[in-house]
Design an enzyme around this catalytic site. Structure first.
Site, PDB file in Angstrom:
ATOM      1  N   HIS A  23       0.886  -1.251   0.101  1.00  0.00           N
ATOM      2  CA  HIS A  23       0.196  -0.039  -0.065  1.00  0.00           C
ATOM      3  C   HIS A  23       1.027   1.495   0.008  1.00  0.00           C
ATOM      4  O   HIS A  23       0.493   2.172  -0.916  1.00  0.00           O
ATOM      5  CB  HIS A  23      -0.775   0.054   1.395  1.00  0.00           C
ATOM      6  CG  HIS A  23      -1.707   1.334   1.304  1.00  0.00           C
ATOM      7  ND1 HIS A  23      -3.139   1.344   0.816  1.00  0.00           N
ATOM      8  CD2 HIS A  23      -1.341   2.638   1.956  1.00  0.00           C
ATOM      9  CE1 HIS A  23      -3.354   2.590   1.269  1.00  0.00           C
ATOM     10  NE2 HIS A  23      -2.553   3.186   2.161  1.00  0.00           N
ATOM     11  N   GLU A  24       1.862   1.029   1.010  1.00  0.00           N
ATOM     12  CA  GLU A  24       2.563   2.388   0.891  1.00  0.00           C
ATOM     13  C   GLU A  24       3.562   2.478  -0.040  1.00  0.00           C
ATOM     14  O   GLU A  24       3.946   3.686  -0.704  1.00  0.00           O
ATOM     15  CB  GLU A  24       3.486   2.436   2.284  1.00  0.00           C
ATOM     16  CG  GLU A  24       2.673   2.428   3.458  1.00  0.00           C
ATOM     17  CD  GLU A  24       1.816   3.709   3.640  1.00  0.00           C
ATOM     18  OE1 GLU A  24       2.188   4.706   3.234  1.00  0.00           O
ATOM     19  OE2 GLU A  24       0.814   3.523   4.204  1.00  0.00           O
ATOM     20  N   HIS A  27       2.001   4.647  -2.878  1.00  0.00           N
ATOM     21  CA  HIS A  27       2.151   6.050  -2.633  1.00  0.00           C
ATOM     22  C   HIS A  27       3.755   6.444  -3.068  1.00  0.00           C
ATOM     23  O   HIS A  27       3.575   7.436  -3.905  1.00  0.00           O
ATOM     24  CB  HIS A  27       2.003   6.388  -1.183  1.00  0.00           C
ATOM     25  CG  HIS A  27       0.599   6.266  -0.721  1.00  0.00           C
ATOM     26  ND1 HIS A  27      -0.471   6.824  -1.113  1.00  0.00           N
ATOM     27  CD2 HIS A  27       0.238   5.804   0.448  1.00  0.00           C
ATOM     28  CE1 HIS A  27      -1.551   6.686  -0.518  1.00  0.00           C
ATOM     29  NE2 HIS A  27      -1.030   5.776   0.565  1.00  0.00           N
TER      30      HIS A  27
END
Length: 375
Positions: A23-24, A27
């Protein structure tokens, strides 16, 4: 008992850790594509357990509390992502590499990339399973009716083929089961075919309680129909991505339906679970084999993507809402409004975490045992 708790803890970390990282990473990858410098990439919160700095000056680290993670971009200096005097004093070339220097559409993509990564991970997992094991399919045709059947009372017969339930098309018997089991006691519009002729009826699923091998209880809907035996259909490389995407968003739709039913009171809030419940289920699935753990990862990844898109300040969805307002107004919302929104969002999240933890402890029987001791 001790080994079960250890298995649950290790399984939880094995499942949630990679998903948070990916998920990170979404980003981070989007930010890097737009030339934003990432100062910190952290898995977990709190004091750093171990870490390293790469040649771009990003500190990669693992915190002692593995309940989340974050990427801190240069220029992203407070919860509302408002630039500070320190940012304004940066040299122009350095300021250009900060998050706040980017146009709103790029910031939107950077924030949205985390949840999108979760959905892509789930699609990749499902695609891998489909290529490895094929897809179980059963036509949405009634093979037989049970002795006590609400479908029989509604006029359905063996040989009838479901076409739509509650306004949604169904392609397999699995679609029928999915639509029915999440709607106990809810009157459903059912379209079907009999001998090539389109027909319509209303069916209200009966409410049954199922208990799995681990003692977990679930309220399910049932209409008393049986299908033909499932067949395994090989999935080609050409078709795997469309099928995996369809299955992933089918699971997402089920999650959304469940949340809506809880909000509207059709399902109990006791069915909401938190980290402790996830850890318990992770341990249970680990005891059933690797395939079960992998499928659980896909479902949790979808869950992470969905939850992070909720329009709650402090979550990615809250940031995205602010960027939409900024694009419409052509200027950010006032800093004080964002600050108060994020403080409120933090209170909502903390309250939700306390509530689901209370639910988790109740599902473990803690409150009953305490009540027994007091009584």
């Amino acid at each position: 008992m001790g080994s079960g708790v250890l298995l649950a803890a290790l399984s939880f970390l094995a499942v949630i850790g990679p998903l948070i990282f990916l998920h990170e990473l979404g980003h981070y990858a989007a930010g890097r594509a737009f030339g934003v410098h990432a100062e910190t990439f952290s898995i977990g919160f709190g004091r750093e357990v171990f870490g390293w700095s790469d040649r771009r000056g990003t500190r990669w680290k693992v915190g002692w509390m593995p309940m989340g993670g974050y990427v801190k971009f240069a220029g992203d200096m407070n919860p509302a992502s408002q630039p500070t005097d320190e940012w304004l004093s940066l040299p122009p070339e350095e300021r250009a590499r900060t998050f706040q220097a980017k146009p709103v559409w790029q910031r939107f993509i950077i924030v949205a990339a985390g949840p999108i990564a979760n959905f892509l991970v789930a699609i990749a997992i499902v695609a891998g399973l489909l290529l490895s094991y094929g897809e179980l399919r059963t036509p949405p045709v009634i093979e037989a009716l049970t002795e006590v059947s609400v479908a029989r009372q509604a006029g359905l017969q063996p040989g009838d083929r479901f076409t739509r339930i509650a306004g949604r098309s169904v392609d397999t018997f699995g679609d029928v089961v999915e639509m029915v089991r999440l709607r106990p006691g809810e009157a459903l519009s059912v379209d079907y075919e009999r001998a090539g002729q389109a027909r319509h009826t209303i069916v209200t699923p009966a409410t049954i309680e199922e208990v799995d091998r681990f003692g977990n209880r679930y309220r399910m809907g049932a209409i008393g129909v049986m299908s033909a035996p499932q067949v395994v259909v090989p999935v080609s490389v050409v078709n795997v991505l469309p099928r995996a995407t369809a299955q992933t968003f089918s699971m997402l739709r089920s999650m959304v339906d469940t949340i809506v039913q809880i909000i509207t009171g059709r399902r109990s809030v006791q069915e909401l679970g938190g980290p402790l419940k996830i850890a318990q289920i992770s341990g249970q699935q680990a005891s059933l084999g690797l395939v079960n753990v992998i499928m659980l990862m896909a479902m949790i990844s979808i869950n992470l993507g969905f939850i992070n898109l909720l329009p709650i300040p402090m979550l990615d969805g809250g940031h995205l809402i602010f960027y939409v307002f900024e694009a419409i107004r052509r200027r950010p919302l006032p800093a004080i409004a964002q600050e108060w929104a994020f403080r409120s969002g933090l209170l909502v999240l903390l309250g939700f975490m306390l509530f689901v933890t209370f639910n988790d402890l109740g599902s473990f029987g803690l409150w009953q045992r305490l009540a027994g001791l007091i009584g």
